[in-house]
Design a protein around this motif. Structure first.
Motif, PDB file in Angstrom:
ATOM      1  N   UNK A 294      58.695  34.906  47.107  1.00 29.21           N
ATOM      2  CA  UNK A 294      58.093  36.250  47.125  1.00 29.21           C
ATOM      3  C   UNK A 294      56.894  36.309  46.188  1.00 29.21           C
ATOM      4  N   UNK A 295      57.064  35.804  44.956  1.00 27.12           N
ATOM      5  CA  UNK A 295      55.936  35.819  44.025  1.00 27.12           C
ATOM      6  C   UNK A 295      54.783  34.953  44.536  1.00 27.12           C
ATOM      7  N   UNK A 296      55.108  33.822  45.158  1.00 23.15           N
ATOM      8  CA  UNK A 296      54.054  32.968  45.700  1.00 23.15           C
ATOM      9  C   UNK A 296      53.278  33.673  46.804  1.00 23.15           C
ATOM     10  N   UNK A 297      54.019  34.423  47.667  1.00 24.96           N
ATOM     11  CA  UNK A 297      53.341  35.147  48.735  1.00 24.96           C
ATOM     12  C   UNK A 297      52.467  36.266  48.171  1.00 24.96           C
ATOM     13  N   UNK A 298      52.948  36.971  47.143  1.00 24.21           N
ATOM     14  CA  UNK A 298      52.166  38.063  46.562  1.00 24.21           C
ATOM     15  C   UNK A 298      50.896  37.527  45.892  1.00 24.21           C
ATOM     16  N   UNK A 299      50.975  36.364  45.292  1.00 20.26           N
ATOM     17  CA  UNK A 299      49.824  35.819  44.581  1.00 20.26           C
ATOM     18  C   UNK A 299      48.844  35.109  45.520  1.00 20.26           C
ATOM     19  N   UNK A 300      49.367  34.442  46.551  1.00 19.42           N
ATOM     20  CA  UNK A 300      48.508  33.616  47.385  1.00 19.42           C
ATOM     21  C   UNK A 300      48.344  34.176  48.802  1.00 19.42           C
ATOM     22  N   UNK A 301      49.356  34.872  49.316  1.00 15.53           N
ATOM     23  CA  UNK A 301      49.288  35.338  50.698  1.00 15.53           C
ATOM     24  C   UNK A 301      48.627  36.700  50.843  1.00 15.53           C
ATOM     25  N   UNK A 302      48.432  37.424  49.746  1.00 16.35           N
ATOM     26  CA  UNK A 302      47.791  38.741  49.780  1.00 16.35           C
ATOM     27  C   UNK A 302      46.378  38.597  49.226  1.00 16.35           C
ATOM     28  N   UNK A 304      43.552  39.201  47.146  1.00 14.84           N
ATOM     29  CA  UNK A 304      43.411  39.861  45.858  1.00 14.84           C
ATOM     30  C   UNK A 304      44.676  39.891  45.048  1.00 14.84           C
ATOM     31  N   UNK A 305      45.781  39.372  45.605  1.00 13.41           N
ATOM     32  CA  UNK A 305      47.048  39.342  44.871  1.00 13.41           C
ATOM     33  C   UNK A 305      47.647  40.738  44.714  1.00 13.41           C
ATOM     34  N   UNK A 306      48.224  41.019  43.536  1.00 16.41           N
ATOM     35  CA  UNK A 306      48.807  42.337  43.270  1.00 16.41           C
ATOM     36  C   UNK A 306      48.736  42.600  41.776  1.00 16.41           C
ATOM     37  N   UNK A 307      49.022  43.831  41.366  1.00 18.04           N
ATOM     38  CA  UNK A 307      48.966  44.199  39.946  1.00 18.04           C
ATOM     39  C   UNK A 307      50.197  43.608  39.263  1.00 18.04           C
ATOM     40  N   UNK A 308      50.073  42.347  38.844  1.00 18.09           N
ATOM     41  CA  UNK A 308      51.214  41.612  38.324  1.00 18.09           C
ATOM     42  C   UNK A 308      51.698  42.178  37.005  1.00 18.09           C
ATOM     43  N   UNK A 309      50.783  42.597  36.167  1.00 17.42           N
ATOM     44  CA  UNK A 309      51.181  43.147  34.863  1.00 17.42           C
ATOM     45  C   UNK A 309      52.026  44.415  35.031  1.00 17.42           C
ATOM     46  N   UNK A 310      51.707  45.179  36.045  1.00 20.89           N
ATOM     47  CA  UNK A 310      52.396  46.461  36.259  1.00 20.89           C
ATOM     48  C   UNK A 310      53.692  46.302  37.030  1.00 20.89           C
TER      49      UNK A 310
END
Length: 770
Positions: A294-302, A304-310
């Protein structure tokens, strides 16, 4: 692999100083959690309500609660296949034990704080829970669901210190073979589990469902309107990720802006879907792989990624488990002082209750004490009956009162024989009355029923002719008058006798109803019924004594009314009726409603003068001695032989003023017909009826019912219940398992006190470590 790693970790705990520090911290946390777990199990077994921090998992039946529970436990036991959570709540106490290479799962025994043997293998847990559930539901009569929870303790090296109450999943429609109200029962039960303020709510909903379209989110808002103790989890998050392409889409969904309050930060979790996985190690490894994917998809498959800090701390099962474990541990620490104080309070309260139970059990063998308590209670009930007869506003009329129609139906008394149904409707017939008020209303109803009685049609022409010819040629000119008297006498007994019996039945019913009201008031006033509550035989004997006394009054009233009816139709009374004008047939009007009472006061007074008081007023106006030497207004000359005036005086009085009475015709003479006899008999019947309705019956009914109830009820019941030997009296208090019930309650309280003291001592030791 897992087993060797576990042995190395366990060995490390005792070899390095840093590991020893970690181990001591673990042991402190374990003791705290274990104490709360045992307290929770004891509370379930004893039926206690203790504010123990807990987590309640709720959600729809297919929203992933079962898979999440398996994820927390660290092993699978096919809970979804048997739909374990759809019948009873399941309290899962997870204990992190580094030495438990294999899960040890035990079910708490029903109505006990002891746990059964471990379930081996762990995959048989679901079947054991299903058997326990079906057996419990069968004992309850085959119902669909039950709110009594099942407690399971699971000790395992790969589960956290966490307690979760798994509840039945919400459903929209009952399954085939289940009752139609099963969805409503599940809804009510889940609300009851989630309502206590000390419980956290873990609400699961599939991520594919929009927040605005949530079916079950409103249930959470009903028990926790501001989501102050609710943790929201969007399950099956991997399915929703496939819909996102750019960062703003992901961030907007993760923030739930516009749908949830700002203080609510949901978790987003995905779990393995492959049910072919066999071992627990593969299950735990698959969970880690899903989180990583899931984290790999959010970072690489989206884009611009996502607001990881938040949002990173809110994504994945690992973060959810860490948050819940820390939050529950924090709540445990904060609740420990209050829990210890509450335990002390409950220990004191239950100990006092145990002492009172011991006293009651000893008193059950003390006949003297039983006599005093029973006499006091019986006297209080009798006095309460008197108060209710005199008039009391304390009992709720809607609960204890009856309308006239309800009273007639409940008493099973004849509905005023010979009177047209619906004619007799007294004032306030629609009001719910009891006690003295109902007694007076029934007397008014009886008065109207008597006045509504007409000359019986059963007096056939053949009967009249038989009586007339029996007197033919006798009594000189008085044959017709004597025939009329006999006909009137017979008609009065046939028509009025059943009415008098019906009045006795109705009034006795009104008095019998007072026992239950008086018993409730006595219990509320003096509290002695609580002490005598197990003694069913005593309460039955007291009730029977009341009812028997009223039955005796009813028989006495019936006998006295019959005697008065005989007197009202005697020859002496017939002679007196010669001087009384014919009252006629009064008109029975409809009762005045409560809204029109003020406007109808004059009409009611006029109706009273024209009806019930006609004969009495006219009797007072009769003068039997115009020179003042007679008996005076309203009284009759006593013409019995012992009191009869000298013949010279009687002749003088008759010559001075003789009542004008039409000379009766002789049967068979000119002008002497059956109509003449019937007319004279009807006039006499009306006079008898009026005398019974206004003089004899009301006074007799009040004196034979109300006066004894006021003066003798307490004495009669006391003689009936207490004028007996000790062994006979004691049988009322040892029968029907009274002593056994007291002993069972004492033993139950003793076990509860012992369990609470044990829990309190554990928490006192725990407090030293905090």
């Amino acid at each position: 692999m897992d087993g060797s790693h576990l042995r190395e970790s366990t060995q490390e705990l005792f070899e390095t100083s840093e590991a020893q520090i970690r181990y001591r911290a673990y042991r402190s946390e374990y003791r705290r959690y274990d104490a709360y777990s045992r307290l929770q199990a004891a509370a379930v077994a004893m039926g206690e309500s203790l504010a123990i921090p807990e987590i309640v998992a709720i959600g729809g039946q297919s929203d992933g609660k079962s898979s999440l529970l398996e994820a927390f436990l660290g092993f699978r036991f096919n809970v979804r296949e048997v739909e374990m959570g759809t019948r009873r709540p399941l309290i899962v106490q997870m204990v992190h034990d580094p030495t438990a290479a294999e899960p040890r799962c035990r079910l708490q025994e029903e109505d006990s704080d002891e746990y059964g043997p471990p379930i081996v293998p762990e995959t048989g847990v679901a079947d054991a829970i299903q058997r326990r559930t079906e057996e419990h539901l069968r004992k309850l009569g085959g119902i669909a669901v039950s709110s009594k929870p099942i407690v399971m303790r699971a000790e395992y090296a790969y589960c956290p210190n966490l307690t979760i109450i798994d509840t039945p999943g919400f459903i929209l429609k009952a399954k085939t073979g289940e009752q139609d109200n099963t969805p409503d029962e599940i809804m009510s039960m889940v609300k009851a589990q989630a309502s206590p303020p000390h419980r956290m709510i873990l609400f699961l909903q599939q991520s594919s469902v929009e927040w605005a379209s949530s079916l079950w989110l409103r249930v959470v808002q009903e028990v926790d309107p501001y989501f102050q103790r609710t943790v929201i989890v969007a399950s099956k998050f991997d399915n929703r990720l496939k819909e996102f392409q750019e960062r703003w889409e992901v961030d907007k969904y993760l923030s739930a802006t516009g749908y949830l309050p700002p203080n609510v930060r949901p978790f987003f979790v995905a779990l393995p879907k492959d049910r072919v996985i066999q071992s627990s190690a593969e299950w735990r490894r698959s969970m880690q792989e899903v989180d990583t994917a899931i984290f790999k998809h959010l970072r690489e498959g989206i884009k611009g990624g996502f607001d990881e800090e938040r949002f990173s701390s809110r994504i994945g099962f690992t973060n959810l488990k860490k948050f819940l474990e820390e939050e529950l541990s924090r709540r445990y620490r904060e609740a420990a002082p209050a829990t210890l104080a509450l335990l002390q309070e409950r220990c004191d309260a239950v100990s006092a209750e145990l002492a009172a139970s011991e006293i009651r059990l000893k008193a059950a063998e003390d006949v003297g004490a039983l006599r005093r308590a029973a006499m006091k209670y019986a006297d209080t009930v009798a006095r309460q009956v008197v108060v209710l007869l005199q008039g009391s506003a304390e009992p709720d009329p809607m609960q204890h009162g009856l309308t006239t129609d309800e009273e007639r139906a409940a008493s099973r008394a004849p509905q005023w024989p010979g009177v047209t149904p619906g004619v007799v409707q007294p004032l306030h017939c629609d009001n719910k009355l009891f006690g003295g008020a109902a007694f007076e209303r029934c007397l008014e109803e009886f008065h109207m029923a008597v006045n509504g009685t007409r000359f019986p049609s059963s007096m056939s022409n053949d009967r009249i002719r038989n009586i007339m010819y029996a007197y033919k040629g006798k009594h000189h000119n008085g044959g017709t008058a004597k025939a009329a008297e006999d006909i009137a006498r017979l008609a009065a007994k046939e028509a009025l006798g059943p009415l008098l019996d019906a009045a006795c039945i109705r009034l006795a019913f009104i008095l019998r109803r007072l026992y239950d009201i008086a018993a409730d008031r006595a219990a509320a006033t003096m509290g002695s019924k609580e002490n005598l509550h197990p003694y069913i035989a005593f309460h039955a004997a007291l009730r029977s004594s009341h009812q028997s006394f009223i039955s005796r009054l009813e028989e006495q009233a019936r006998a006295m009314l019959r005697t008065h009816l005989e007197a009202a139709t005697s020859q002496f009374a017939m002679n007196m009726y010669l001087h009384v004008p014919d009252p006629g047939d009064p008109v029975i009007e409809s009762p005045v409603s409560s809204d029109d009472e003020d406007d109808g006061a004059a009409a009611a007074a006029e109706r009273k003068a024209d009806g019930a008081e006609v004969l009495n007023d006219r009797l007072k106006a009769v003068q039997l001695g115009a020179d003042g030497a007679g008996p005076g207004p309203g009284r009759f000359e006593d013409n019995t032989p012992s009191r009869r005036a000298p013949k010279s005086r009687r002749v003088a009085l008759e010559k001075k003023e003789k009542p004008v009475v039409a000379a009766p015709a002789i049967p068979g003479a000119v002008g002497s017909t059956a109509d003449d006899v019937v007319s004279a008999a009807q006039a006499l019947f009306r006079k008898i009826r009026c005398a019974v309705a206004t003089q004899y019956a009301p006074a007799t009914l009040k004196s034979t019912f109300l006066d004894p109830m006021t003066d003798r009820l307490g004495l009669e019941t006391s003689l009936d219940l207490f004028a007996r030997s000790d062994s006979d009296f004691g049988s009322m208090f040892s029968a029907a398992g009274a002593v056994a019930a007291l002993a069972a309650k004492r033993d139950m309280l003793a076990r509860r006190v012992e369990g609470l003291i044990k829990c309190k001592n554990e928490f006192q030791e725990l407090a030293k470590c905090l």
